[in-house]
Every structure is written in structure tokens, then in C-alpha cells.
Scaffold this active site. Structure first.
Site, short mmCIF file in Angstrom:
data_model
loop_
_atom_site.label_atom_id
_atom_site.label_comp_id
_atom_site.label_asym_id
_atom_site.label_seq_id
_atom_site.Cartn_x
_atom_site.Cartn_y
_atom_site.Cartn_z
N ASN A 112 -67.40 -9.88 18.69
CA ASN A 112 -67.55 -11.17 18.27
C ASN A 112 -66.70 -11.43 17.20
O ASN A 112 -66.02 -12.64 16.97
CB ASN A 112 -69.15 -11.19 17.47
CG ASN A 112 -70.07 -11.53 18.51
OD1 ASN A 112 -70.11 -12.68 18.92
ND2 ASN A 112 -70.80 -10.52 19.01
N LEU B 111 -74.96 -3.25 11.43
CA LEU B 111 -76.31 -2.52 11.94
C LEU B 111 -77.02 -1.80 10.50
O LEU B 111 -78.30 -1.64 10.61
CB LEU B 111 -76.22 -1.38 12.76
CG LEU B 111 -75.45 -1.70 14.22
CD1 LEU B 111 -75.36 -0.67 15.02
CD2 LEU B 111 -76.41 -2.82 14.81
N LYS B 112 -76.73 -2.30 9.37
CA LYS B 112 -77.56 -1.86 8.51
C LYS B 112 -77.99 -2.94 7.39
O LYS B 112 -77.33 -3.95 7.50
CB LYS B 112 -76.51 -0.99 7.29
CG LYS B 112 -76.12 0.48 7.79
CD LYS B 112 -75.44 1.30 6.84
CE LYS B 112 -76.45 2.13 6.13
NZ LYS B 112 -76.85 3.22 6.68
N ASN C 198 -75.88 -13.90 10.60
CA ASN C 198 -76.02 -12.98 11.30
C ASN C 198 -76.24 -13.56 12.89
O ASN C 198 -76.89 -14.57 13.02
CB ASN C 198 -77.29 -12.16 11.09
CG ASN C 198 -77.40 -11.06 12.06
OD1 ASN C 198 -76.38 -10.37 12.44
ND2 ASN C 198 -78.59 -10.88 12.86
N HIS D 260 -77.73 -12.34 16.39
CA HIS D 260 -78.49 -11.66 17.07
C HIS D 260 -78.62 -11.88 18.66
O HIS D 260 -78.78 -12.98 19.05
CB HIS D 260 -80.35 -11.71 16.54
CG HIS D 260 -80.99 -10.62 16.91
ND1 HIS D 260 -81.14 -9.59 16.69
CD2 HIS D 260 -81.87 -11.16 18.03
CE1 HIS D 260 -82.24 -8.92 17.30
NE2 HIS D 260 -82.69 -9.96 18.10
N ASP E 193 -83.44 -10.29 10.46
CA ASP E 193 -83.65 -10.98 11.76
C ASP E 193 -84.77 -12.26 11.32
O ASP E 193 -85.35 -12.97 12.16
CB ASP E 193 -84.29 -10.57 12.76
CG ASP E 193 -83.19 -9.75 13.50
OD1 ASP E 193 -82.05 -9.76 13.07
OD2 ASP E 193 -83.61 -8.68 14.05
N GLU F 293 -72.32 -15.48 22.95
CA GLU F 293 -72.18 -15.40 21.58
C GLU F 293 -70.66 -15.75 21.36
O GLU F 293 -70.66 -16.19 19.94
CB GLU F 293 -72.54 -13.81 21.23
CG GLU F 293 -74.01 -13.42 21.00
CD GLU F 293 -73.93 -11.70 20.82
OE1 GLU F 293 -73.38 -11.16 20.05
OE2 GLU F 293 -75.06 -11.32 21.52
C1 GRF Z 1 -73.94 -8.19 19.34
O1 GRF Z 1 -74.75 -8.18 20.48
C2 GRF Z 1 -74.59 -9.06 18.55
O2 GRF Z 1 -75.54 -10.05 18.80
C3 GRF Z 1 -75.27 -7.99 17.68
O3 GRF Z 1 -74.59 -6.65 17.77
C4 GRF Z 1 -73.61 -6.88 19.04
C5 GRF Z 1 -72.42 -6.83 18.35
O4 GRF Z 1 -71.44 -6.69 19.37
N1 GRF Z 1 -75.78 -8.28 16.56
P1 GRF Z 1 -69.62 -6.63 18.84
O5 GRF Z 1 -69.43 -5.48 18.17
O6 GRF Z 1 -69.50 -8.31 18.49
O7 GRF Z 1 -68.99 -6.63 20.39
#
Ligand code: GRF
Length: 197
Positions: free
Chosen positions: A15, A84-85, A101, A103, A144, A173
Site C-alpha cells: 500500500n 500492526l501496533k 488506517n 483494513h 478499527d 486497497e
Molecule cells: C493490508 O491488507 C492492509 O489492509 C492491512 O495490512 C495489509 C498491509 O499490506 N492493514 P501491505 O504491507 O501494504 O502490503
């Protein structure tokens, strides 16, 4: 003047790559900083390749470290893209309404603490849902839970595995997150981006 975006990652950063690719040229926003809680996050290299400062938080729970790093780059918007934190409450307060964020499911379903990565898609499949898709939302102190700005739907197919579903959601995404960031840049603050837009 361009809208200054920091992207926060813990992993591969696909992303982040989508943002780096889209926020160029005439776009009204730029990625000016990438922050990670992990020195081995693959996305740090993507930032370096793009010539964007990539910094590793020495203590991800320390709000003052975040605020110093974000302030130094004059950041307007913080985007959590696979971070992730939990962001420290002091940061959420200081940047209230300016943290996004992404998700990989249709919140409020399939969200909350511990719901990340493949677990999200396993839960979607186990539920028998016929649709999934990414959500971009504002961040508050609870995982979330903040206001939803945009969602897009993808079908869940009968022969889906968590990996196949994850790939279908991730592809969407990569278009949606830059779209929401660009809308925020044009409005000067994060705004809802409905499907028709
Ligand atoms: C994605 O699935 C996003 O929705 C989630 O973590 C993942 C991140 O993927 N929050 P990347 O590191 O951007 O490839």
C-alpha cells in the site's frame, strides 16, 4: 502547497508503494516520511528507493518520539498502511482527525484487536459472507473503530482461500487508499469518499 503525508508500516508495504506511485507529479500530496516499528519491514526499502526518508521508531509506544519525528517533517496526515501496533494515545490526540488506517474487510465486521493479516480473511470465509473489501477509516484510540471514510466491495467466491481473497481485496486497497489521501489533500482534511465519487 502540497499536502504532507507520513506512512506508517510494519511489513511489505505494497500500500505504501501504491501511495508512492500515485502521489507524484501534479498530485496535491506527497509522501514525506515513512515510519516503521520494525527495522526489517520490507517497505522501508521501497521508501529509500523512492528517495523518501525512512525511519525506525526506537520505542513505538513513546508518543513524544512520534510527535518529534512527525513534527520535523511538518506532516499533515498520517496513514497507517499495514501498521500492526496501536498508535500511542498522545499521537492520536495530537493528530486527531488526521490519521487514516486501511483494513482489509468491511468494518465494523471482522475488525478489532488481533484481526489482521490472514485471520481477517479466514473469519470472512468462515462466516459465509458473500462480499468483502477494504475499509479506510479515521483512527482513534480503539483498533478499527474510527469513522469510516470509504469502503469498496469485492465478491467472495465459492472456491476462495484466505490467500486468494486477500489478494483480491489488496488489489482494491491499492486504488482506494491513494484515492482517499488525494481527496483529503484537496479538502485539506480527511473526507468521506463514497463509491460514486
Ligand atoms: C493490508 O491488507 C492492509 O489492509 C492491512 O495490512 C495489509 C498491509 O499490506 N492493514 P501491505 O504491507 O501494504 O502490503
Amino acid at each position: 502547497m502540497s499536502y504532507r503525508v507520513a506512512v506508517c508500516i510494519s511489513g511489505g508495504g505494497s500500500n505504501l508503494q501504491a501511495l508512492l506511485d500515485r502521489l507524484q507529479g501534479e498530485a496535491p500530496a506527497r509522501v514525506v516520511l515513512v515510519l516503521s516499528n520494525r527495522a526489517d519491514a520490507g517497505g522501508l526499502e521501497r521508501a529509500r528507493q523512492a528517495g523518501v526518508p525512512a525511519e525506525v521508531l526506537s520505542d513505538p509506544a513513546d508518543a513524544s518520539e512520534w510527535i518529534t519525528r512527525l513534527g520535523r517533517r511538518d506532516v499533515d496526515l498520517l496513514v497507517l498502511a499495514g501498521y500492526l501496533k496501536l498508535v500511542p494515545p498522545g499521537v492520536v490526540q495530537k493528530y486527531a482527525g488526521r490519521i487514516l488506517n486501511v483494513h482489509p474487510a468491511l468494518l465494523p465486521a471482522f475488525g478489532g484487536a488481533g484481526m489482521y493479516g490472514t485471520r481477517v480473511h479466514e473469519a470472512v470465509l468462515a462466516s459465509g459472507a458473500t462480499e468483502s473489501g477494504p475499509t479506510v477509516h479515521l483512527v482513534d484510540e480503539v483498533y478499527d473503530r474510527g469513522a469510516i471514510l470509504a469502503q469498496r466491495r469485492v465478491p467472495v467466491l465459492p472456491d476462495d482461500t484466505p490467500d486468494r481473497l486477500a489478494a483480491r481485496v489488496l488489489a482494491v486497497e491499492h486504488a482506494l487508499l491513494p484515492e482517499v489521501v488525494l481527496a483529503a489533500a484537496r479538502a485539506g482534511r480527511p473526507v468521506p469518499v463514497p463509491e460514486e465519487a
